[in-house]
Design a protein around this motif. Sequence first.
Motif, PDB file in Angstrom:
ATOM      1  N   VAL A   1       0.943  -1.130   0.053  1.00  0.00           N
ATOM      2  CA  VAL A   1       0.038  -0.010  -0.067  1.00  0.00           C
ATOM      3  C   VAL A   1       1.016   1.295  -0.029  1.00  0.00           C
ATOM      4  O   VAL A   1       2.027   1.098   0.595  1.00  0.00           O
ATOM      5  CB  VAL A   1      -1.094   0.032   1.310  1.00  0.00           C
ATOM      6  CG1 VAL A   1      -1.940  -1.057   1.240  1.00  0.00           C
ATOM      7  CG2 VAL A   1      -0.216  -0.027   2.549  1.00  0.00           C
TER       8      VAL A   1
ATOM      9  N   PHE B   1      -6.355   5.889   5.452  1.00  0.00           N
ATOM     10  CA  PHE B   1      -7.301   4.684   5.583  1.00  0.00           C
ATOM     11  C   PHE B   1      -8.150   4.911   6.736  1.00  0.00           C
ATOM     12  O   PHE B   1      -7.625   4.654   7.928  1.00  0.00           O
ATOM     13  CB  PHE B   1      -6.849   3.429   5.266  1.00  0.00           C
ATOM     14  CG  PHE B   1      -7.688   2.195   5.137  1.00  0.00           C
ATOM     15  CD1 PHE B   1      -9.013   2.232   5.016  1.00  0.00           C
ATOM     16  CD2 PHE B   1      -7.015   0.821   4.754  1.00  0.00           C
ATOM     17  CE1 PHE B   1      -9.718   1.312   4.664  1.00  0.00           C
ATOM     18  CE2 PHE B   1      -7.807  -0.178   4.545  1.00  0.00           C
ATOM     19  CZ  PHE B   1      -9.227   0.037   4.501  1.00  0.00           C
TER      20      PHE B   1
ATOM     21  N   ASP C   1     -10.564  -5.516   9.460  1.00  0.00           N
ATOM     22  CA  ASP C   1      -9.832  -6.235   8.267  1.00  0.00           C
ATOM     23  C   ASP C   1     -10.591  -7.318   7.816  1.00  0.00           C
ATOM     24  O   ASP C   1     -10.573  -7.897   6.767  1.00  0.00           O
ATOM     25  CB  ASP C   1      -8.539  -6.723   8.483  1.00  0.00           C
ATOM     26  CG  ASP C   1      -7.391  -5.657   8.572  1.00  0.00           C
ATOM     27  OD1 ASP C   1      -7.889  -4.373   8.015  1.00  0.00           O
ATOM     28  OD2 ASP C   1      -6.327  -5.761   9.045  1.00  0.00           O
TER      29      ASP C   1
ATOM     30  N   PHE D   1       0.661  -6.132   9.524  1.00  0.00           N
ATOM     31  CA  PHE D   1       0.626  -5.021   8.545  1.00  0.00           C
ATOM     32  C   PHE D   1       2.360  -4.454   8.992  1.00  0.00           C
ATOM     33  O   PHE D   1       2.811  -4.179   9.936  1.00  0.00           O
ATOM     34  CB  PHE D   1      -0.320  -3.739   9.034  1.00  0.00           C
ATOM     35  CG  PHE D   1       0.078  -2.622   8.076  1.00  0.00           C
ATOM     36  CD1 PHE D   1      -0.672  -2.727   6.857  1.00  0.00           C
ATOM     37  CD2 PHE D   1       0.909  -1.584   8.292  1.00  0.00           C
ATOM     38  CE1 PHE D   1      -0.314  -1.850   5.834  1.00  0.00           C
ATOM     39  CE2 PHE D   1       0.845  -0.804   7.228  1.00  0.00           C
ATOM     40  CZ  PHE D   1       0.291  -0.773   6.157  1.00  0.00           C
TER      41      PHE D   1
ATOM     42  N   HIS E   1      -9.221  -0.239  13.386  1.00  0.00           N
ATOM     43  CA  HIS E   1      -8.014   0.547  13.361  1.00  0.00           C
ATOM     44  C   HIS E   1      -7.969   1.411  12.097  1.00  0.00           C
ATOM     45  O   HIS E   1      -8.765   1.240  11.181  1.00  0.00           O
ATOM     46  CB  HIS E   1      -6.789  -0.489  13.095  1.00  0.00           C
ATOM     47  CG  HIS E   1      -6.679  -1.364  11.823  1.00  0.00           C
ATOM     48  ND1 HIS E   1      -7.229  -2.413  12.073  1.00  0.00           N
ATOM     49  CD2 HIS E   1      -6.416  -1.425  10.770  1.00  0.00           C
ATOM     50  CE1 HIS E   1      -7.294  -3.140  10.774  1.00  0.00           C
ATOM     51  NE2 HIS E   1      -6.667  -2.462  10.232  1.00  0.00           N
TER      52      HIS E   1
ATOM     53  N   LYS F   1       4.216   7.092   2.597  1.00  0.00           N
ATOM     54  CA  LYS F   1       4.281   5.906   3.355  1.00  0.00           C
ATOM     55  C   LYS F   1       4.050   4.717   2.891  1.00  0.00           C
ATOM     56  O   LYS F   1       3.264   4.581   1.797  1.00  0.00           O
ATOM     57  CB  LYS F   1       3.442   5.963   4.649  1.00  0.00           C
ATOM     58  CG  LYS F   1       3.188   4.951   5.326  1.00  0.00           C
ATOM     59  CD  LYS F   1       1.930   5.078   6.424  1.00  0.00           C
ATOM     60  CE  LYS F   1       1.276   3.813   6.992  1.00  0.00           C
ATOM     61  NZ  LYS F   1       0.220   3.972   7.874  1.00  0.00           N
TER      62      LYS F   1
ATOM     63  N   ASN G   1       0.168  -5.315   3.451  1.00  0.00           N
ATOM     64  CA  ASN G   1      -0.624  -6.106   4.349  1.00  0.00           C
ATOM     65  C   ASN G   1      -0.387  -7.562   4.118  1.00  0.00           C
ATOM     66  O   ASN G   1      -0.268  -8.229   2.821  1.00  0.00           O
ATOM     67  CB  ASN G   1      -2.357  -5.751   3.887  1.00  0.00           C
ATOM     68  CG  ASN G   1      -2.908  -4.888   4.503  1.00  0.00           C
ATOM     69  OD1 ASN G   1      -2.858  -4.607   5.753  1.00  0.00           O
ATOM     70  ND2 ASN G   1      -3.190  -3.728   3.597  1.00  0.00           N
TER      71      ASN G   1
ATOM     72  N   TRP H   1      -2.205 -10.974   5.223  1.00  0.00           N
ATOM     73  CA  TRP H   1      -3.544 -11.416   5.955  1.00  0.00           C
ATOM     74  C   TRP H   1      -3.401 -13.137   5.797  1.00  0.00           C
ATOM     75  O   TRP H   1      -3.358 -13.537   4.725  1.00  0.00           O
ATOM     76  CB  TRP H   1      -4.736 -10.697   5.290  1.00  0.00           C
ATOM     77  CG  TRP H   1      -5.002  -9.474   5.502  1.00  0.00           C
ATOM     78  CD1 TRP H   1      -5.306  -8.900   6.660  1.00  0.00           C
ATOM     79  CD2 TRP H   1      -5.246  -8.416   4.457  1.00  0.00           C
ATOM     80  NE1 TRP H   1      -5.519  -7.369   6.422  1.00  0.00           N
ATOM     81  CE2 TRP H   1      -5.690  -7.256   5.041  1.00  0.00           C
ATOM     82  CE3 TRP H   1      -5.349  -8.598   3.001  1.00  0.00           C
ATOM     83  CZ2 TRP H   1      -5.896  -6.221   4.368  1.00  0.00           C
ATOM     84  CZ3 TRP H   1      -5.564  -7.553   2.278  1.00  0.00           C
ATOM     85  CH2 TRP H   1      -5.783  -6.280   3.068  1.00  0.00           C
TER      86      TRP H   1
HETATM   87  O1  AKG Z   1      -1.464   1.844   6.721  1.00  0.00           O
HETATM   88  C1  AKG Z   1      -1.890   1.392   7.876  1.00  0.00           C
HETATM   89  O2  AKG Z   1      -1.330   2.059   8.892  1.00  0.00           O
HETATM   90  C2  AKG Z   1      -2.863   0.280   8.013  1.00  0.00           C
HETATM   91  C3  AKG Z   1      -3.429   0.057   6.837  1.00  0.00           C
HETATM   92  C4  AKG Z   1      -4.616  -0.817   6.846  1.00  0.00           C
HETATM   93  O3  AKG Z   1      -5.025  -1.221   7.978  1.00  0.00           O
HETATM   94  C5  AKG Z   1      -4.996  -1.768   5.772  1.00  0.00           C
HETATM   95  O4  AKG Z   1      -4.461  -1.375   4.874  1.00  0.00           O
HETATM   96  O5  AKG Z   1      -5.968  -2.637   6.228  1.00  0.00           O
END
Ligand code: AKG
Length: 328
Positions: free
Chosen positions: A95, A103, A108, A133, A181, A192, A196, A198
Amino acid sequence: MERVCEEPPIYVIHNFLTESELVHLDQVRSGKESASFGRKSYMMDKGGGRVFSEHRTSTFLSLRKMGDGKIRAIESRAAEYVGLPVDNVEPLQIVRYKNGQHFGLHHDCSEVLQDGSLALPEPGDPVRLVTFFVYLNSLEDDQGGCTSFPELGLRVRPERGAAVLFCNIDAKGNLDPRVKHEAEPTQPGISKFGMNLWISSVSQLAYTQSKSGLRLALLPKPGLKADPSEPEAADNASKSNDKNSNGEKSPRKRKRREPPRGGVCSTSGCWRMTHGPKPILKQLEVRTTICNNMISTVLLRNVRNIAVEPLNNNIKNLVIMKKDIRAS
Ligand SMILES: O=C(O)CCC(=O)C(=O)O
Ligand SMILES: [Fe+2]
């Protein structure tokens, strides 16, 4: 590994990625920074048009599962940390946030409703059991971009190579709303990068969940084997002995396997389920051929059974890890 929240357990694993994995991921993402890094979250409107999300303004890029040795190593390491099968690791997702992207508050594996509770998943839907993460760059306090868990009063600051680890379900197997979150916006001019990872309640090799076919493209390349004891090895051995009476190799006829009920055979040789995972879960056994060679038999009795058992073990493992850390 640092436990940053007692209950529910949330950990920060410093140096989750090695330096060479980080450099590799830097290369992967910088090679894709232009066009293909542009995937944004969107919904379809009634006319079939895309409405881009205001909730998640960052962009992402998905990496092919087991795409190369370094990606495989990362997938395996995460699976080992929590004692779940590596097959259940979803394709990694890089990301990118820039120019104040963020976000918003989310969970999630479920939708957050207006009152802050979570939408119940459909029985049988796959569940994202665990989130790692991973941060691909470090940010200073005044640069924004922290991952924040408002209900827990916890904020994690991006640290290159570190991963924040939490379970999306509680020990009883219910979705855990406490781990909602958000990614705070980055300050202007600050980028940044994160990733992810998962771990799902279902094997990612067994079938693809997406109607768009994206997942299919993210499955391992045909011929790539997870384990040398897989049937392909035996297959190759019999190939080399496949000679006619003159001792010449006879042309091999490709056997076409029948797709499972409800599946279609795609051109890449994978079996794709046409009706999504739910009806499959009603079957006691689904036999799926992956990329011609990998055969996996998936017993899908009930996602809860699959999910909770290993997860309870995970929690035990995490507790054990914590004791080990204290002892050392
Ligand atoms: O960028 C982050 O700190 C968290 C990103 C996140 O929670 C996600 O992509 O599901
Ligand atoms: Fe998230």
